[in-house]
Design a protein around this motif. Structure first.
Motif, PDB file in Angstrom:
ATOM      1  N   GLU A 229       0.826  -1.217   0.000  1.00 11.96           N
ATOM      2  CA  GLU A 229       0.000   0.000   0.000  1.00 11.96           C
ATOM      3  C   GLU A 229       0.858   1.265   0.000  1.00 11.96           C
ATOM      4  O   GLU A 229       0.698   2.134  -0.843  1.00 11.96           O
ATOM      5  N   GLU A 230       1.776   1.335   0.982  1.00 11.02           N
ATOM      6  CA  GLU A 230       2.488   2.618   1.125  1.00 11.02           C
ATOM      7  C   GLU A 230       3.629   2.791   0.133  1.00 11.02           C
ATOM      8  O   GLU A 230       4.044   3.912  -0.148  1.00 11.02           O
ATOM      9  N   ILE A 231       4.141   1.700  -0.386  1.00 10.81           N
ATOM     10  CA  ILE A 231       5.225   1.842  -1.361  1.00 10.81           C
ATOM     11  C   ILE A 231       4.661   1.818  -2.786  1.00 10.81           C
ATOM     12  O   ILE A 231       4.814   2.762  -3.551  1.00 10.81           O
ATOM     13  N   ASP A 232       3.992   0.715  -3.137  1.00  9.53           N
ATOM     14  CA  ASP A 232       3.629   0.528  -4.548  1.00  9.53           C
ATOM     15  C   ASP A 232       2.375   1.300  -4.942  1.00  9.53           C
ATOM     16  O   ASP A 232       2.375   2.084  -5.893  1.00  9.53           O
ATOM     17  N   LYS A 233       1.306   1.075  -4.200  1.00  8.68           N
ATOM     18  CA  LYS A 233       0.043   1.727  -4.567  1.00  8.68           C
ATOM     19  C   LYS A 233       0.179   3.256  -4.480  1.00  8.68           C
ATOM     20  O   LYS A 233      -0.251   3.972  -5.384  1.00  8.68           O
ATOM     21  N   ALA A 234       0.798   3.721  -3.388  1.00 11.98           N
ATOM     22  CA  ALA A 234       0.951   5.176  -3.223  1.00 11.98           C
ATOM     23  C   ALA A 234       1.795   5.761  -4.355  1.00 11.98           C
ATOM     24  O   ALA A 234       1.483   6.830  -4.890  1.00 11.98           O
ATOM     25  N   GLY A 235       2.859   5.055  -4.738  1.00  8.34           N
ATOM     26  CA  GLY A 235       3.716   5.542  -5.818  1.00  8.34           C
ATOM     27  C   GLY A 235       2.976   5.580  -7.148  1.00  8.34           C
ATOM     28  O   GLY A 235       3.112   6.533  -7.931  1.00  8.34           O
ATOM     29  N   ALA A 236       2.179   4.537  -7.401  1.00  4.63           N
ATOM     30  CA  ALA A 236       1.418   4.486  -8.657  1.00  4.63           C
ATOM     31  C   ALA A 236       0.403   5.632  -8.705  1.00  4.63           C
ATOM     32  O   ALA A 236       0.202   6.258  -9.761  1.00  4.63           O
ATOM     33  N   GLN A 237      -0.206   5.912  -7.557  1.00  5.67           N
ATOM     34  CA  GLN A 237      -1.187   7.004  -7.533  1.00  5.67           C
ATOM     35  C   GLN A 237      -0.518   8.353  -7.775  1.00  5.67           C
ATOM     36  O   GLN A 237      -1.074   9.229  -8.433  1.00  5.67           O
ATOM     37  N   GLN A 238       0.711   8.469  -7.271  1.00  9.23           N
ATOM     38  CA  GLN A 238       1.428   9.726  -7.503  1.00  9.23           C
ATOM     39  C   GLN A 238       1.731   9.895  -8.998  1.00  9.23           C
ATOM     40  O   GLN A 238       1.612  10.981  -9.552  1.00  9.23           O
ATOM     41  N   ILE A 239       2.097   8.797  -9.637  1.00 12.57           N
ATOM     42  CA  ILE A 239       2.359   8.844 -11.085  1.00 12.57           C
ATOM     43  C   ILE A 239       1.077   9.226 -11.840  1.00 12.57           C
ATOM     44  O   ILE A 239       1.101  10.066 -12.737  1.00 12.57           O
ATOM     45  N   ALA A 240      -0.036   8.634 -11.456  1.00 10.55           N
ATOM     46  CA  ALA A 240      -1.305   8.971 -12.107  1.00 10.55           C
ATOM     47  C   ALA A 240      -1.613  10.459 -11.910  1.00 10.55           C
ATOM     48  O   ALA A 240      -2.220  11.102 -12.772  1.00 10.55           O
ATOM     49  N   GLY A 241      -1.178  11.022 -10.795  1.00 10.85           N
ATOM     50  CA  GLY A 241      -1.361  12.455 -10.520  1.00 10.85           C
ATOM     51  C   GLY A 241      -0.619  13.323 -11.533  1.00 10.85           C
ATOM     52  O   GLY A 241      -1.074  14.395 -11.889  1.00 10.85           O
ATOM     53  N   PHE A 242       0.523  12.832 -12.028  1.00  9.70           N
ATOM     54  CA  PHE A 242       1.251  13.586 -13.062  1.00  9.70           C
ATOM     55  C   PHE A 242       0.382  13.758 -14.302  1.00  9.70           C
ATOM     56  O   PHE A 242       0.423  14.771 -14.971  1.00  9.70           O
ATOM     57  N   LEU A 243      -0.391  12.701 -14.605  1.00  6.30           N
ATOM     58  CA  LEU A 243      -1.243  12.715 -15.797  1.00  6.30           C
ATOM     59  C   LEU A 243      -2.282  13.834 -15.687  1.00  6.30           C
ATOM     60  O   LEU A 243      -2.539  14.547 -16.637  1.00  6.30           O
ATOM     61  N   LYS A 244      -2.845  13.958 -14.490  1.00  8.64           N
ATOM     62  CA  LYS A 244      -3.897  14.964 -14.309  1.00  8.64           C
ATOM     63  C   LYS A 244      -3.377  16.380 -14.495  1.00  8.64           C
ATOM     64  O   LYS A 244      -4.089  17.260 -14.900  1.00  8.64           O
ATOM     65  N   LYS A 245      -2.054  16.574 -14.195  1.00  4.75           N
ATOM     66  CA  LYS A 245      -1.495  17.929 -14.279  1.00  4.75           C
ATOM     67  C   LYS A 245      -1.222  18.368 -15.707  1.00  4.75           C
ATOM     68  O   LYS A 245      -1.088  19.537 -15.985  1.00  4.75           O
ATOM     69  N   THR A 246      -1.045  17.378 -16.632  1.00  2.00           N
ATOM     70  CA  THR A 246      -0.645  17.768 -17.993  1.00  2.00           C
ATOM     71  C   THR A 246      -1.875  18.079 -18.853  1.00  2.00           C
ATOM     72  O   THR A 246      -2.978  17.772 -18.519  1.00  2.00           O
TER      73      THR A 246
END
Ligand SMILES: N[C@@H](CCC(=O)N[C@@H](CS)C(=O)NCC(=O)O)C(=O)O
Length: 246
Positions: A229-246
């Protein structure tokens, strides 16, 4: 970078807890905590961190913000001329490339070889899956998502088809097996799950591949005690957040 500092704080706390768990597991340990140059959302860094947790290894995490060019400094380049994270320093033994790091960690510190079997044929299967991940799955993931995540490009249907074809191969590989290299969790599962976690967070539809869907749930559960949860899922969600910014 505000969100990065919040993530760093969460990570610091999670790592202190994780290290406490690591110490309590006993087994072989390095003379001092292994240094890992990393950034929380980086998929290969996530794979290495979960492997370390699974082995009960304590890590000295050194934030290396590639978004700010910290991997291009003369100091870092001296350690890793390829200028990539994850980079590991185990008491002066330097290694980069996540799969090589994971294999080294199991070979050097695993209490058994279950995550990276020593038997030649079993090891060959794990190696094949790792090479498939590096040489086929990830390039297709990158082909679709790097332009979208970092260059504001639109969704590219042709690239999506290529990614889907790679997923099809993984799905066939999983037929009749619990994990990607057979019936036990190995570093190949840990290496591959980070890409599938990204796809889930990015809402890529892989539901046609039911073996992957079931394996993903099974592997998430298997990695739950090792920071899924805290390593993989959280990291993946952060990456998906990059998508929303572009
Ligand atoms: N195959 C390598 C990939 C390493 C890699 O490309 N890491 C990215 C971060 S996820 C990086 O360091 N990028 C910096 C750059 O390419 O300039 C591995 O698995 O360790």
């Amino acid at each position: 970078m505000k969100s990065l500092s919040v993530i760093m704080t969460v990570f610091y706390v999670a790592n202190v807890i994780g290290n406490a768990v690591a110490r309590s597991k006993g087994g072989k340990m390095p003379a001092q905590p292994i240094k890992l140059y990393y950034l929380p959302p980086s998929p290969p860094c996530r794979a290495v961190m979960m492997t370390a947790r699974a082995l009960g290894l304590e890590l000295d995490l050194i934030l290396t913000n590639i978004l700010e060019g910290e991997h291009k400094t003369p100091e870092f380049t001296k350690i890793n001329p390829q200028q990539t994270i994850p980079t590991m320093d185990d008491n002066g033994f330097i290694m980069w490339e996540s799969r090589a790091i994971m294999a080294y960690m199991v070979n050097a510190y695993g209490r058994d070889d279950s995550l990276y079997p020593k038997t030649p044929r079993q090891r060959a299967i794990v190696d094949q899956r790792l090479h498939f991940d590096l040489g086929t799955l990830i390039p297709k993931y990158i082909g679709l998502y790097v332009p979208m995540l970092f260059h504001g490009a639109p969704y590219n249907e042709e690239e999506a088809v290529k990614l889907n074809n790679a997923l099809k191969i993984l799905d066939i590989t999983l037929e009749g097996h619990e994990f990607v290299a057979g019936d036990n969790l190995t570093i190949a599962d840990i290496s591959i799950i980070v890409t599938i976690s990204n796809l889930e967070a990015l809402k890529f539809d892989y539901s046609a591949h039911q073996n992957i869907v079931k394996w993903f749930e099974r592997t998430k559960k298997a990695l739950e005690p090792y920071g899924y949860e805290e390593i993989d899922k959280a990291g993946a969600q952060q990456i998906a957040g990059f998508l929303k910014k572009t």
